[in-house]
Scaffold this active site. Structure first.
Site, mmCIF file in Angstrom:
data_model
loop_
_atom_site.group_PDB
_atom_site.id
_atom_site.type_symbol
_atom_site.label_atom_id
_atom_site.label_comp_id
_atom_site.label_asym_id
_atom_site.label_seq_id
_atom_site.Cartn_x
_atom_site.Cartn_y
_atom_site.Cartn_z
ATOM 1 N N HIS A 81 18.607 -67.781 6.809
ATOM 2 C CA HIS A 81 19.686 -68.079 7.809
ATOM 3 C C HIS A 81 19.295 -69.089 8.063
ATOM 4 C CE1 HIS A 81 17.290 -65.113 10.807
ATOM 5 N NE2 HIS A 81 17.816 -66.391 10.817
ATOM 6 N N ASP A 131 16.334 -62.565 3.475
ATOM 7 C CA ASP A 131 16.617 -63.342 4.152
ATOM 8 C C ASP A 131 15.012 -63.942 4.626
ATOM 9 O OD1 ASP A 131 17.256 -65.032 6.605
ATOM 10 O OD2 ASP A 131 17.178 -63.150 8.219
ATOM 11 N N SER A 218 13.996 -67.420 14.815
ATOM 12 C CA SER A 218 14.074 -66.640 13.024
ATOM 13 C C SER A 218 13.222 -67.905 13.065
ATOM 14 C CB SER A 218 16.095 -67.013 13.349
ATOM 15 O OG SER A 218 16.515 -66.474 13.477
#
Length: 332
Positions: A81, A131, A218
């Site tokens: 992402h 991901d 992230s």
């Protein structure tokens, strides 16, 4: 906003927002009009006690957006992402710079440019598996990489989270930090995570609202100690339960990098592109998010065989009622 959409929106900074916050369920840094002036990254935890030569700060226009881990002299692991634009496309490599091997996002280590971005083919832009992505650096760096661990850590195993994310748990309470922080925690039992959690390719990591990875973390690493060396086991993906506050539900979801070890090695080892090969006992072809499947198609995915009832495109088996599991393959 649900926390399943939290971590993706939160870990990408303002400079990435126009290009990359397509699925706000991850931990990319939130929008900010001014450079952050706050205490170190991660909520709770402590100042980084080591330089962590493998740690990277992914930046666009000089602003931190996501973390990344150096796994070879020219390759880094991050979250898918973090490299996905608003339209679902992979962002151009030329937009990224990565500062590697420093405890400060603005100085030290090596500031490297990126020549290639590789997103895992199973990533659909939705909450769930796949991901993970790779950066190929324009040239090799001198920092020591981290090895991917041989196996996934068991429940209750100790792990350390590292990142430059915000230090308060509420969405929008602050920007990313300029200095590195670490947090020692443990692996949760799988049933403590929701938000589309997939136990075969993801890790459920214990968190609280005062001790957690958060917006800006992230793609960054979860590591375990093996002897005297750190080994990579996870990349920050999203929150483990619904809510806009980091650590809600006592869980954070990390991509299990060990589950994608063979895919990573296809690039790091120079053998070329392609998804993880399916086990030899899977007779059906591997599912692809870029194929349109007519009714009654059979595919293999995550160790199982699946069949659809109607036309399917970009619907992940196991996350869509259209795909029904019809058989079991050998688990990876």
């Amino acid at each position: 906003m649900k926390i399943r959409t939290l971590l993706r929106a939160a870990l990408i900074p303002a400079v990435l927002a126009a290009a990359a916050v397509a699925m706000p369920s991850a931990l990319a840094a939130p929008p900010s009009s001014e450079p952050p002036t706050m205490s170190p990254a991660i909520v709770g935890g402590s100042q980084a006690t080591e330089t962590y030569s493998f740690m990277g700060s992914m930046q666009v226009n000089g602003r931190h957006g996501c973390g990344a881990s150096l796994v070879a002299s020219q390759w880094m692991v991050t979250a898918a992402h973090c490299v996905t634009g608003q339209g679902g496309q992979v962002m151009p490599a030329s937009q990224f710079r990565i500062r590697i091997g420093s405890t400060n996002t603005g100085s030290g280590g090596t500031l490297a440019s990126v020549s290639q971005v590789v997103r895992h083919p199973s990533y659909s832009g939705q909450v769930g598996p796949g991901d993970i992505a790779l950066f190929k650096l324009s040239s090799a760096v001198s920092q020591a990489p981290i090895s991917i661990n041989d196996s996934s850590p068991a429940a209750q195993a100790s792990t350390r989270l590292i990142g430059f994310g915000q230090t308060c748990p509420q969405q929008g309470c602050g920007g990313s930090s300029t200095t590195l922080k670490q947090l020692d925690t443990r692996i949760n039992p799988d049933n403590m995570c929701s938000a589309g959690f997939n136990a075969s390719t993801e890790l459920c990591v214990y968190s609280t609202t005062s001790q957690t990875a958060c917006y800006g973390d992230s793609g960054g690493p979860a590591v375990v100690k093996v002897g005297s060396a750190w080994r990579l086991v996870g990349a920050t993906s999203r929150a483990g339960a619904n809510g806009s506050t980091c650590g809600t539900g006592n869980a954070t979801i990390y991509t299990d990098v060990t589950a994608y070890r063979s895919w990573v090695n296809q690039y790091v080892g120079g053998s070329g592109p392609g998804p993880d090969p399916e086990p030899p006992t899977c007779s059906a072809a591997a599912w692809s998010p870029y194929t349109q499947y007519p009714p009654q198609s059979s595919v293999s995915y995550q160790g199982y065989e699946w069949r659809n009832s109607t036309w399917s495109y970009r619907e992940t088996p196991g996350y869509s009622y259209n795909w029904q599991r019809v058989g079991t393959c050998a688990r990876r």
